[in-house]
Design a protein around this motif. Structure first.
Motif, short mmCIF file in Angstrom:
data_model
loop_
_atom_site.label_atom_id
_atom_site.label_comp_id
_atom_site.label_asym_id
_atom_site.label_seq_id
_atom_site.Cartn_x
_atom_site.Cartn_y
_atom_site.Cartn_z
N ILE A 1 17.31 33.38 -20.76
CA ILE A 1 17.41 32.33 -19.75
C ILE A 1 16.58 32.70 -18.53
CG2 ILE A 1 19.01 31.23 -18.13
CD1 ILE A 1 19.20 30.03 -20.88
N LYS A 2 16.63 33.96 -18.13
CA LYS A 2 15.85 34.38 -16.96
C LYS A 2 14.35 34.25 -17.23
CE LYS A 2 19.25 37.46 -14.94
NZ LYS A 2 19.54 38.79 -14.43
N VAL A 3 13.91 34.65 -18.42
CA VAL A 3 12.49 34.53 -18.76
C VAL A 3 12.09 33.05 -18.84
CG1 VAL A 3 10.77 34.96 -20.56
CG2 VAL A 3 12.37 36.76 -19.91
N ALA A 4 12.94 32.25 -19.47
CA ALA A 4 12.66 30.81 -19.56
C ALA A 4 12.61 30.20 -18.16
CB ALA A 4 13.72 30.11 -20.40
N GLY A 5 13.48 30.62 -17.27
CA GLY A 5 13.46 30.12 -15.90
C GLY A 5 12.17 30.47 -15.19
N ALA A 6 11.68 31.68 -15.41
CA ALA A 6 10.40 32.07 -14.81
C ALA A 6 9.26 31.23 -15.38
CB ALA A 6 10.15 33.55 -15.05
N LEU A 7 9.29 30.96 -16.68
CA LEU A 7 8.24 30.14 -17.29
C LEU A 7 8.31 28.69 -16.80
CD1 LEU A 7 8.33 31.52 -20.95
CD2 LEU A 7 6.61 31.98 -19.18
N VAL A 8 9.51 28.15 -16.65
CA VAL A 8 9.67 26.79 -16.12
C VAL A 8 9.18 26.76 -14.67
CG1 VAL A 8 11.38 25.05 -15.45
CG2 VAL A 8 11.50 26.11 -17.70
N GLY A 9 9.48 27.80 -13.91
CA GLY A 9 8.98 27.88 -12.54
C GLY A 9 7.45 27.91 -12.49
N ALA A 10 6.84 28.62 -13.43
CA ALA A 10 5.37 28.66 -13.50
C ALA A 10 4.82 27.27 -13.83
CB ALA A 10 4.92 29.67 -14.53
N GLN A 11 5.49 26.56 -14.74
CA GLN A 11 5.06 25.19 -15.05
C GLN A 11 5.17 24.31 -13.82
OE1 GLN A 11 7.70 24.17 -18.25
NE2 GLN A 11 6.54 25.31 -19.78
N ALA A 12 6.24 24.50 -13.05
CA ALA A 12 6.43 23.71 -11.83
C ALA A 12 5.32 23.99 -10.82
CB ALA A 12 7.79 24.02 -11.22
N GLY B 1 7.18 18.24 -9.90
CA GLY B 1 7.01 19.69 -9.79
C GLY B 1 8.13 20.33 -8.98
N ALA B 2 8.53 19.69 -7.89
CA ALA B 2 9.62 20.23 -7.07
C ALA B 2 10.93 20.23 -7.85
CB ALA B 2 9.75 19.42 -5.79
N ALA B 3 11.19 19.16 -8.59
CA ALA B 3 12.41 19.11 -9.40
C ALA B 3 12.39 20.19 -10.48
CB ALA B 3 12.57 17.73 -10.03
N LEU B 4 11.24 20.38 -11.11
CA LEU B 4 11.12 21.40 -12.14
C LEU B 4 11.25 22.80 -11.54
CD1 LEU B 4 10.75 21.40 -15.18
CD2 LEU B 4 8.30 21.57 -14.83
N LEU B 5 10.78 22.98 -10.32
CA LEU B 5 10.94 24.26 -9.64
C LEU B 5 12.42 24.54 -9.38
CD1 LEU B 5 9.51 26.71 -8.44
CD2 LEU B 5 9.34 25.44 -6.28
N ALA B 6 13.16 23.52 -8.98
CA ALA B 6 14.61 23.68 -8.78
C ALA B 6 15.30 24.06 -10.09
CB ALA B 6 15.20 22.39 -8.21
N VAL B 7 14.86 23.46 -11.19
CA VAL B 7 15.43 23.80 -12.49
C VAL B 7 15.11 25.25 -12.86
CG1 VAL B 7 15.25 23.31 -14.97
CG2 VAL B 7 15.48 21.43 -13.35
N GLY B 8 13.88 25.67 -12.63
CA GLY B 8 13.50 27.06 -12.91
C GLY B 8 14.30 28.05 -12.08
N VAL C 1 16.98 30.98 -13.41
CA VAL C 1 16.86 32.39 -13.04
C VAL C 1 18.12 32.88 -12.33
CG1 VAL C 1 15.59 34.02 -11.58
CG2 VAL C 1 14.34 32.39 -12.99
N THR C 2 18.72 32.02 -11.52
CA THR C 2 19.92 32.41 -10.79
C THR C 2 21.21 32.21 -11.58
OG1 THR C 2 20.01 30.25 -9.69
CG2 THR C 2 18.86 32.05 -8.54
N GLY C 3 21.11 31.68 -12.79
CA GLY C 3 22.27 31.62 -13.66
C GLY C 3 23.10 30.36 -13.58
N HIS C 4 22.52 29.24 -13.22
CA HIS C 4 23.24 27.97 -13.19
C HIS C 4 23.10 27.27 -14.54
CE1 HIS C 4 22.91 28.89 -8.96
NE2 HIS C 4 23.91 28.06 -8.75
N ARG C 5 24.24 27.03 -15.17
CA ARG C 5 24.23 26.47 -16.52
C ARG C 5 23.66 25.05 -16.58
NH1 ARG C 5 28.85 29.92 -16.60
NH2 ARG C 5 28.75 31.29 -18.41
N VAL D 1 4.80 26.19 -23.76
CA VAL D 1 5.85 25.20 -23.96
C VAL D 1 6.76 25.59 -25.12
CG1 VAL D 1 6.27 22.81 -24.64
CG2 VAL D 1 4.58 23.31 -22.89
N ILE D 2 6.20 25.97 -26.23
CA ILE D 2 7.01 26.29 -27.41
C ILE D 2 7.83 27.56 -27.18
CG2 ILE D 2 6.90 26.97 -29.84
CD1 ILE D 2 4.54 24.95 -30.08
N SER D 3 7.24 28.56 -26.57
CA SER D 3 8.02 29.79 -26.32
C SER D 3 9.16 29.53 -25.34
CB SER D 3 7.11 30.92 -25.84
OG SER D 3 6.50 30.58 -24.62
N THR D 4 8.90 28.73 -24.32
CA THR D 4 9.97 28.39 -23.37
C THR D 4 11.07 27.62 -24.07
OG1 THR D 4 8.33 28.31 -21.58
CG2 THR D 4 10.47 27.29 -21.16
#
Length: 141
Positions: free
Chosen positions: A17-28, A63-70, A74-78, A115-118
């Protein structure tokens, strides 16, 4: 209390989840960067400055919404897992467009790998269990 535990006793997010969050943040950040470039080039756009700035604002909001999701991942919000999965599914046609009609093979392969790895990190079994709270030590109800 270990670093993986929160104050409420629940376990923190798994590494996937932390790695996926970092990747989503990079996409954002890429989306926000695209919005900035689009806004800077708007005076020379064929569609007019208003339409181009509107499009840039749209990408900035997304992008801002996706950054919030990332950050949420990373911070552990389900709650952040589902919008992240939806974002990855919405990016698959972009990958197809890069590979097919645009013929930008290298960019398409890189975007597809991201995208696929995330997506796979987000739908792993451990990530699913974490998102449903099954890893907290309490028996499921």
């Amino acid at each position: 209390m270990t670093s993986e535990e929160r104050a409420d006793g629940a376990a923190g997010p798994p590494p996937q989840i932390k790695v996926a969050g970092a990747l989503v943040g990079a996409q954002a950040l890429l989306g926000i960067g695209f919005a900035v470039v689009l806004a800077l080039r708007s005076p020379s756009a064929d569609l007019g400055i208003g339409n181009t700035l509107g499009e840039a604002a749209y990408f900035l909001v997304i992008g801002a919404a996706l950054l919030a999701v990332g950050i949420g991942l990373v911070t552990g919000h389900r709650w952040a897992r589902t919008p992240a999965i939806v974002a990855q599914l919405l990016l698959l046609p972009v990958v197809y467009s890069l590979l097919g009609p645009s013929r930008q093979l290298l960019l398409g392969i890189l975007a597809g790998a991201l995208v696929i790895s995330t997506f796979l990190l987000l739908i792993s079994e451990r990530s699913r269990q974490w998102s449903m709270g099954l890893d907290a030590g309490d028996p499921p109800r």
